[in-house]
Design a protein around this motif. Sequence first.
Motif, PDB file in Angstrom:
ATOM      1  N   PRO A   1       0.616  -1.247   0.132  1.00 22.40           N
ATOM      2  CA  PRO A   1       0.167   0.223  -0.161  1.00 22.40           C
ATOM      3  C   PRO A   1       0.851   1.355  -0.038  1.00 22.40           C
ATOM      4  CG  PRO A   1      -0.997  -1.501   1.631  1.00 22.40           C
ATOM      5  CD  PRO A   1       0.519  -2.357   1.044  1.00 22.40           C
ATOM      6  N   LYS A   2       1.710   1.097   1.077  1.00 19.69           N
ATOM      7  CA  LYS A   2       2.662   2.658   0.733  1.00 19.69           C
ATOM      8  C   LYS A   2       2.981   3.025  -0.822  1.00 19.69           C
ATOM      9  CE  LYS A   2       4.995   3.355   4.530  1.00 19.69           C
ATOM     10  NZ  LYS A   2       3.856   5.098   4.963  1.00 19.69           N
ATOM     11  N   VAL A   3       3.769   1.849  -1.803  1.00 18.81           N
ATOM     12  CA  VAL A   3       4.181   1.875  -2.185  1.00 18.81           C
ATOM     13  C   VAL A   3       3.142   2.719  -3.721  1.00 18.81           C
ATOM     14  CG1 VAL A   3       5.207   0.853  -5.275  1.00 18.81           C
ATOM     15  CG2 VAL A   3       5.916  -0.087  -2.258  1.00 18.81           C
ATOM     16  N   VAL A   4       1.843   2.004  -3.309  1.00 19.11           N
ATOM     17  CA  VAL A   4       1.230   2.335  -4.414  1.00 19.11           C
ATOM     18  C   VAL A   4       0.215   4.070  -3.833  1.00 19.11           C
ATOM     19  CG1 VAL A   4      -1.425   2.108  -5.361  1.00 19.11           C
ATOM     20  CG2 VAL A   4       0.033   0.393  -4.771  1.00 19.11           C
ATOM     21  N   THR A   5       0.647   4.386  -2.957  1.00 18.68           N
ATOM     22  CA  THR A   5       0.244   5.552  -2.350  1.00 18.68           C
ATOM     23  C   THR A   5       1.052   6.525  -2.623  1.00 18.68           C
ATOM     24  OG1 THR A   5      -0.876   5.082  -0.102  1.00 18.68           O
ATOM     25  CG2 THR A   5       0.030   7.090  -0.132  1.00 18.68           C
ATOM     26  N   TYR A   6       2.525   6.417  -2.707  1.00 16.26           N
ATOM     27  CA  TYR A   6       3.454   7.046  -3.300  1.00 16.26           C
ATOM     28  C   TYR A   6       3.627   6.834  -5.013  1.00 16.26           C
ATOM     29  CZ  TYR A   6       5.067   7.958   1.506  1.00 16.26           C
ATOM     30  OH  TYR A   6       5.789   8.474   2.681  1.00 16.26           O
ATOM     31  N   ALA A   7       2.588   6.437  -5.586  1.00 15.80           N
ATOM     32  CA  ALA A   7       3.149   6.070  -7.087  1.00 15.80           C
ATOM     33  C   ALA A   7       1.839   7.563  -7.090  1.00 15.80           C
ATOM     34  CB  ALA A   7       2.759   5.101  -7.590  1.00 15.80           C
ATOM     35  N   VAL A   8       0.925   7.038  -6.871  1.00 14.59           N
ATOM     36  CA  VAL A   8      -1.012   7.656  -7.063  1.00 14.59           C
ATOM     37  C   VAL A   8      -0.058   9.738  -6.450  1.00 14.59           C
ATOM     38  CG1 VAL A   8      -2.502   8.529  -6.204  1.00 14.59           C
ATOM     39  CG2 VAL A   8      -2.252   6.052  -6.716  1.00 14.59           C
ATOM     40  N   LEU A   9       0.572   9.830  -5.597  1.00 13.24           N
ATOM     41  CA  LEU A   9       0.736  11.023  -4.941  1.00 13.24           C
ATOM     42  C   LEU A   9       1.629  11.356  -6.065  1.00 13.24           C
ATOM     43  CD1 LEU A   9       0.595  10.114  -1.535  1.00 13.24           C
ATOM     44  CD2 LEU A   9      -1.211  11.285  -2.564  1.00 13.24           C
TER      45      LEU A   9
ATOM     46  N   THR B   1       2.266  16.205 -10.152  1.00 17.54           N
ATOM     47  CA  THR B   1       3.253  16.907 -10.872  1.00 17.54           C
ATOM     48  C   THR B   1       1.645  17.686 -12.225  1.00 17.54           C
ATOM     49  OG1 THR B   1       2.632  15.025 -12.494  1.00 17.54           O
ATOM     50  CG2 THR B   1       4.991  15.406 -11.022  1.00 17.54           C
ATOM     51  N   VAL B   2       0.574  17.269 -11.924  1.00 22.61           N
ATOM     52  CA  VAL B   2      -0.844  17.475 -12.975  1.00 22.61           C
ATOM     53  C   VAL B   2      -0.396  18.768 -12.785  1.00 22.61           C
ATOM     54  CG1 VAL B   2      -2.523  17.920 -11.663  1.00 22.61           C
ATOM     55  CG2 VAL B   2      -3.211  17.464 -13.502  1.00 22.61           C
ATOM     56  N   HIS B   3      -0.141  19.510 -11.817  1.00 24.16           N
ATOM     57  CA  HIS B   3      -0.658  21.046 -12.783  1.00 24.16           C
ATOM     58  C   HIS B   3       0.842  21.723 -13.557  1.00 24.16           C
ATOM     59  CE1 HIS B   3       2.650  20.621  -9.469  1.00 24.16           C
ATOM     60  NE2 HIS B   3       3.271  21.868 -10.119  1.00 24.16           N
ATOM     61  N   ARG B   4       1.918  21.184 -13.620  1.00 20.92           N
ATOM     62  CA  ARG B   4       2.477  21.955 -14.685  1.00 20.92           C
ATOM     63  C   ARG B   4       2.172  20.602 -16.160  1.00 20.92           C
ATOM     64  NH1 ARG B   4       7.687  18.019 -11.940  1.00 20.92           N
ATOM     65  NH2 ARG B   4       7.694  19.563  -9.436  1.00 20.92           N
ATOM     66  N   TRP B   5       0.886  19.703 -15.879  1.00 16.98           N
ATOM     67  CA  TRP B   5       1.244  19.592 -17.795  1.00 16.98           C
ATOM     68  C   TRP B   5       0.155  19.600 -18.313  1.00 16.98           C
ATOM     69  CZ3 TRP B   5      -2.307  15.979 -17.176  1.00 16.98           C
ATOM     70  CH2 TRP B   5      -2.139  14.547 -16.500  1.00 16.98           C
ATOM     71  N   ALA B   6      -0.917  20.203 -16.645  1.00 14.21           N
ATOM     72  CA  ALA B   6      -3.158  20.090 -17.542  1.00 14.21           C
ATOM     73  C   ALA B   6      -2.757  20.576 -18.844  1.00 14.21           C
ATOM     74  CB  ALA B   6      -3.407  19.868 -16.889  1.00 14.21           C
ATOM     75  N   LEU B   7      -2.278  22.203 -18.019  1.00 13.88           N
ATOM     76  CA  LEU B   7      -2.785  23.103 -19.552  1.00 13.88           C
ATOM     77  C   LEU B   7      -2.838  22.801 -21.073  1.00 13.88           C
ATOM     78  CD1 LEU B   7      -3.364  25.942 -19.191  1.00 13.88           C
ATOM     79  CD2 LEU B   7      -0.871  26.750 -19.573  1.00 13.88           C
ATOM     80  N   TYR B   8      -1.550  21.962 -21.095  1.00 12.05           N
ATOM     81  CA  TYR B   8      -1.202  21.796 -22.361  1.00 12.05           C
ATOM     82  C   TYR B   8      -1.953  20.754 -23.132  1.00 12.05           C
ATOM     83  CZ  TYR B   8       2.933  23.985 -20.905  1.00 12.05           C
ATOM     84  OH  TYR B   8       4.607  25.198 -20.646  1.00 12.05           O
ATOM     85  N   THR B   9      -3.272  19.674 -22.720  1.00 12.63           N
ATOM     86  CA  THR B   9      -3.819  18.727 -22.586  1.00 12.63           C
ATOM     87  C   THR B   9      -5.330  19.326 -24.054  1.00 12.63           C
ATOM     88  OG1 THR B   9      -5.558  18.508 -21.182  1.00 12.63           O
ATOM     89  CG2 THR B   9      -3.152  17.019 -20.828  1.00 12.63           C
TER      90      THR B   9
END
Length: 208
Positions: free
Chosen positions: A162-170, A175-183
């Motif tokens: 669970p900790k591995v999955v948690t950090y992967a999701v987080l 980073t979404v704020h960096r690239w969402a505008l380009y979609t």
Amino acid sequence: MQDDPQDGQQSEDGSPRGQRTRQTIYEEAMRLFETKGFRGTSMRDIAAACGVTKPALYYHFECKSQLLAKLYEDITAKFFEDVREIAAAQDSAESNLRRLVVSQSIYNINNRRFLQIFWNERHELEGEARDALARLEREFEATVQSLMERGQAEGAFAEAPPKVVTYAVLGLLSTVHRWALYTDRPPEVVAEHIADLVLGGVIRRGDA
């Protein structure tokens, strides 16, 4: 912006005028942090940009570090309120995880300007502000991990640490704020796609 009448005192003014004043300070401070950096910006610079005296600025914030911390508190207050509500909901782990991912994705996209500044300057937080930020982050991580563990207990999520999955999701959400505008897609649409991606990776599949 007019000077406040009680120059030199720290403000807890929650009046409409006080809120407008704080918003002006936030906007000018962010503009200066973007162009000059946190360390390159002085309280005198912020006061001048707002059209007030330094004592008037100190009425609201005792230093730049506190200003940055209060800005973070104000911008994230509604988000963390929503996270706690989601965590307390009696829905399935899958449903709660989707709501949480969508909520953070939309928040991050809508606040991308602030987040870019904050990620660059968060190391400037001092003392209690730094400790408070760490507590909030640990609380959020614990909420996500608890959802992962509950989803596995319900048999809905695949078995994985669970900790591995948690950090992967987080890591994805951070980073979404960096690239969402380009979609060229609205935040709500991007958020749903991210939720589909996350859940597609954690939901347990039937035996092959």
